[in-house]
Design an enzyme around this catalytic site. Structure first.
Site, PDB file in Angstrom:
ATOM      1  N   PHE A 128      98.608  82.097 104.882  1.00 34.17           N
ATOM      2  CA  PHE A 128      98.440  81.477 106.036  1.00 34.17           C
ATOM      3  C   PHE A 128      97.219  81.841 106.711  1.00 34.17           C
ATOM      4  CE2 PHE A 128      99.769  81.520 110.811  1.00 34.17           C
ATOM      5  CZ  PHE A 128     100.567  80.456 110.901  1.00 34.17           C
ATOM      6  N   LEU A 130      95.050  81.824 109.632  1.00 38.70           N
ATOM      7  CA  LEU A 130      94.613  81.793 111.264  1.00 38.70           C
ATOM      8  C   LEU A 130      93.467  82.833 111.388  1.00 38.70           C
ATOM      9  CD1 LEU A 130      95.503  80.668 114.153  1.00 38.70           C
ATOM     10  CD2 LEU A 130      97.416  82.521 113.980  1.00 38.70           C
ATOM     11  N   PRO A 133      86.989  86.358 111.353  1.00 37.18           N
ATOM     12  CA  PRO A 133      86.087  87.611 111.529  1.00 37.18           C
ATOM     13  C   PRO A 133      85.879  87.676 113.090  1.00 37.18           C
ATOM     14  CG  PRO A 133      85.076  86.333 109.718  1.00 37.18           C
ATOM     15  CD  PRO A 133      86.267  85.493 110.098  1.00 37.18           C
ATOM     16  N   GLN A 289     119.405 122.636 114.049  1.00 38.57           N
ATOM     17  CA  GLN A 289     119.596 121.614 115.103  1.00 38.57           C
ATOM     18  C   GLN A 289     118.453 120.477 115.451  1.00 38.57           C
ATOM     19  OE1 GLN A 289     121.735 123.623 118.165  1.00 38.57           O
ATOM     20  NE2 GLN A 289     123.510 123.210 117.364  1.00 38.57           N
ATOM     21  N   GLY A 349     107.655 118.740 106.585  1.00 36.90           N
ATOM     22  CA  GLY A 349     106.879 119.706 106.618  1.00 36.90           C
ATOM     23  C   GLY A 349     105.542 119.454 105.620  1.00 36.90           C
ATOM     24  N   GLU A 373     100.765  90.011 112.646  1.00 35.32           N
ATOM     25  CA  GLU A 373     101.768  89.088 113.302  1.00 35.32           C
ATOM     26  C   GLU A 373     101.984  89.260 114.770  1.00 35.32           C
ATOM     27  OE1 GLU A 373     101.548  89.235 109.853  1.00 35.32           O
ATOM     28  OE2 GLU A 373     103.300  88.103 108.911  1.00 35.32           O
ATOM     29  N   GLY A 374     100.761  89.749 115.268  1.00 29.95           N
ATOM     30  CA  GLY A 374     100.740  90.014 116.824  1.00 29.95           C
ATOM     31  C   GLY A 374     100.748  91.469 117.156  1.00 29.95           C
TER      32      GLY A 374
HETATM   33  N1  COS Z   1     105.962  77.997 120.115  1.00 30.26           N
HETATM   34  C1  COS Z   1     105.967  76.965 120.512  1.00 30.26           C
HETATM   35  N2  COS Z   1     104.725  76.644 121.135  1.00 30.26           N
HETATM   36  C2  COS Z   1     103.975  77.593 121.641  1.00 30.26           C
HETATM   37  C3  COS Z   1     104.158  79.000 121.004  1.00 30.26           C
HETATM   38  C4  COS Z   1     105.706  79.248 120.549  1.00 30.26           C
HETATM   39  N3  COS Z   1     105.963  80.582 119.957  1.00 30.26           N
HETATM   40  N4  COS Z   1     103.397  79.882 121.495  1.00 30.26           N
HETATM   41  C5  COS Z   1     102.467  79.168 122.384  1.00 30.26           C
HETATM   42  N5  COS Z   1     102.915  77.860 122.172  1.00 30.26           N
HETATM   43  C6  COS Z   1     101.991  76.745 122.810  1.00 30.26           C
HETATM   44  C7  COS Z   1     102.600  76.287 123.892  1.00 30.26           C
HETATM   45  O1  COS Z   1     102.213  75.005 124.303  1.00 30.26           O
HETATM   46  C8  COS Z   1     101.811  77.001 125.102  1.00 30.26           C
HETATM   47  O2  COS Z   1     101.786  76.659 126.124  1.00 30.26           O
HETATM   48  P1  COS Z   1     102.777  76.951 127.445  1.00 30.26           P
HETATM   49  O3  COS Z   1     102.781  78.372 127.078  1.00 30.26           O
HETATM   50  O4  COS Z   1     102.207  76.321 128.421  1.00 30.26           O
HETATM   51  O5  COS Z   1     103.932  76.150 126.868  1.00 30.26           O
HETATM   52  C9  COS Z   1     100.215  77.085 124.262  1.00 30.26           C
HETATM   53  O6  COS Z   1     100.751  77.129 122.853  1.00 30.26           O
HETATM   54  C10 COS Z   1      99.423  78.265 124.636  1.00 30.26           C
HETATM   55  O7  COS Z   1     100.191  79.409 124.322  1.00 30.26           O
HETATM   56  P2  COS Z   1      99.634  80.451 125.022  1.00 30.26           P
HETATM   57  O8  COS Z   1      99.563  80.386 126.409  1.00 30.26           O
HETATM   58  O9  COS Z   1     100.574  81.759 124.466  1.00 30.26           O
HETATM   59  O10 COS Z   1      98.165  80.742 124.581  1.00 30.26           O
HETATM   60  P3  COS Z   1      97.208  81.851 125.131  1.00 30.26           P
HETATM   61  O11 COS Z   1      96.086  81.438 124.363  1.00 30.26           O
HETATM   62  O12 COS Z   1      97.218  82.132 126.583  1.00 30.26           O
HETATM   63  O13 COS Z   1      97.639  83.111 124.223  1.00 30.26           O
HETATM   64  C11 COS Z   1      98.143  84.534 122.213  1.00 30.26           C
HETATM   65  C12 COS Z   1      97.810  83.117 122.882  1.00 30.26           C
HETATM   66  C13 COS Z   1      97.014  85.642 122.414  1.00 30.26           C
HETATM   67  C14 COS Z   1      99.225  85.460 122.686  1.00 30.26           C
HETATM   68  C15 COS Z   1      98.349  84.086 120.925  1.00 30.26           C
HETATM   69  O14 COS Z   1      96.887  83.686 120.683  1.00 30.26           O
HETATM   70  C16 COS Z   1      98.788  85.145 120.162  1.00 30.26           C
HETATM   71  O15 COS Z   1      99.838  85.297 119.827  1.00 30.26           O
HETATM   72  N6  COS Z   1      97.888  85.889 119.437  1.00 30.26           N
HETATM   73  C17 COS Z   1      98.316  86.874 118.481  1.00 30.26           C
HETATM   74  C18 COS Z   1      98.012  86.122 117.030  1.00 30.26           C
HETATM   75  C19 COS Z   1      98.618  86.597 115.920  1.00 30.26           C
HETATM   76  O16 COS Z   1      99.807  87.047 116.004  1.00 30.26           O
HETATM   77  N7  COS Z   1      97.968  86.873 114.936  1.00 30.26           N
HETATM   78  C20 COS Z   1      98.353  87.565 113.751  1.00 30.26           C
HETATM   79  C21 COS Z   1      97.566  86.776 112.708  1.00 30.26           C
HETATM   80  S1  COS Z   1      98.597  85.744 111.538  1.00 30.26           S
HETATM   81  S2  COS Z   1      99.061  86.761 110.417  1.00 30.26           S
END
Ligand code: COS
Length: 396
Positions: A128, A130, A133, A289, A349, A373-374
């Site tokens: 996956f 995403l 860097p 305990q 320990g 994953e966040g």
């Molecule tokens: N399901 C469906 N749609 C989603 C969603 C979900 N779980 N999360 C976001 N969206 C869509 C929605 O359309 C959302 O708009 P609304 O909230 O107004 O409906 C839009 O995407 C934008 O989402 P969000 O506002 O959450 O985006 P931001 O850019 O503000 O923030 C973060 C995004 C930072 C929270 C996000 O990029 C994130 O979770 N980052 C961590 C990434 C991650 O987990 N990486 C791990 C690596 S992959 S192993």
């Protein structure tokens, strides 16, 4: 009376038999092979073959495409059971059955499903793509580009993906790339592409050296003028990739939560055994305990995570929106696992600090659960954002 679940998954009796068989496999086969896995930093290949034969690489693939058709609750139980053993055993099939299968379910065209689901079920390995860097938590800031191919109806991909689990072994990657150079509202500049790893221009870096999780491999993926046909675009539409990625991450967060909960249980059982064997002041340390308090706190917290797992997966199977609950489960389970493995080192320990005993690797292995994953911090923001939104819609 409770309504029937929207997704019943595998017939319950058959699933329980499978779960029992899996528990035996974990205890009798996977755990005894851990020292080999750690020494060679690789899952013994014959075990990967056995896992394929057991259908683990396709547990969440619908039955009509050759998978086991498990629902989310059953899928999480499998992940949880497998995670009683070394984390690498989950990692190797986790993207197939988690984020990749989820992206196909939520976003793919029928042709894309017909092409990729059966390959996942047969044990081809998915990754996956995403993170980059320059963008981790800030996932929509990615810089990988997909531009229309001037020679046809396809796309040309350029960029680098980082920390990609299974990249060194993968047959296919889901690559998130920008199809618009400007950042668009709702992150509509991001699209998703199904890219076979054998496509010319795709290469992987050497596996990164890590703190823990021996036998699970991550590396960069480099995309250098990678040409893919038009039907590689997930769902056939640009601008949907971020949403697909985020929906897949909901599933990935359930998987990490289930894994952290299973591994915490393993570590606690190991501490329980040690506390009964180890003598101090003339009796087993389990009689003291303050040791009991650490055992009891760990049991309590694992139980809470197990309950969260059952609840969030049941909600997913009823078709509820689980954005905040999946995030909450992942935060709680991963932080809880961190606390449990820390106590386990304490109970061991001095032995807890030695590589010769298990506690030290439990401690290192568990650390990543709070990050991938966040991160806990990003998920706190996600949870709060949705809480505030709901509050405003009720009171604003
Ligand atoms: N399901 C469906 N749609 C989603 C969603 C979900 N779980 N999360 C976001 N969206 C869509 C929605 O359309 C959302 O708009 P609304 O909230 O107004 O409906 C839009 O995407 C934008 O989402 P969000 O506002 O959450 O985006 P931001 O850019 O503000 O923030 C973060 C995004 C930072 C929270 C996000 O990029 C994130 O979770 N980052 C961590 C990434 C991650 O987990 N990486 C791990 C690596 S992959 S192993």
């Amino acid at each position: 009376m409770q309504a029937a679940p929207a997704n019943p998954g595998m017939d319950a009796e058959t699933f329980e038999q499978f779960a029992e068989q899996l528990t035996r496999y974990v205890n009798e086969r996977l755990i005894p092979a851990e020292s080999d896995l750690i020494e060679n930093d690789a899952i013994p290949p014959e075990i990967v073959d056995e896992m394929r034969d057991m259908g683990l690489f396709g547990i969440s693939v619908p039955e009509e495409y050759g998978g086991a058709g498990l629902n989310t609750a059953q899928y999480a139980r499998v992940v949880n059971t497998m995670s009683y053993a070394a984390p690498a055993y989950r990692s190797i099939f986790s993207i197939n059955v988690g984020m990749f299968a989820s992206a196909l379910k939520n976003g793919a065209t029928e042709d894309q499903r017909a092409r990729w689901y059966p390959q996942l079920a047969q044990g081809k390995i998915a990754c996956f793509g995403l993170t980059e860097p320059g963008s981790g938590s800030d996932s929509a800031g990615l810089q990988t580009t997909a531009t229309p191919d001037p020679d046809g109806n396809g796309w040309v991909l350029n960029g680098t993906k980082r920390y990609i689990t299974n990249a060194p072994h993968a047959d296919v990657a889901l690559i998130m790339a920008r199809t618009d150079k400007d950042n668009l509202p709702k992150n509509a500049h991001v699209s998703a592409f199904l890219v076979p790893m054998e496509t010319p221009g795709v290469s992987t870096g050497s596996p990164d050296k890590k703190m823990g999780q021996a036998g699970s491999h991550i590396s960069d993926i480099m995309l250098d003028d990678v040409k893919v046909p038009g039907d590689a675009l997930l769902g056939g539409e640009t601008g949907k990739g971020f949403r697909f990625a985020m929906q897949s991450l909901d599933n990935g967060r359930i998987s990490v939560g289930a894994a952290a909960t299973g591994y915490a249980r393993r570590a606690l059982n190991s501490a329980l055994r040690y506390a009964n064997e180890r003598q101090a002041f003339g009796e087993p340390i389990a009689r003291f305990q303050l040791i009991q308090a650490m055992l009891a706190d760990s049991e309590t917290e694992i139980y809470a995570a197990e309950c969260m797992m059952r609840d969030v997966t049941a909600r997913a199977d009823r078709g509820e929106n689980i954005i905040t609950k999946a995030a909450a489960f992942k935060v709680f389970a991963s932080e809880m696992c961190g606390r449990v493995v820390d106590r386990v080192v304490q109970i061991y320990g001095g032995a807890g600090y030695l590589a010769e005993y298990d506690a030290e690797r439990f401690y290192r292995d568990a650390r990543i659960y709070r990050i991938y994953e966040g991160t806990t911090q990003i998920l706190q923001l996600q949870i709060a954002k949705h809480m505030l939104r709901e509050w405003e819609s009720l009171n604003g």
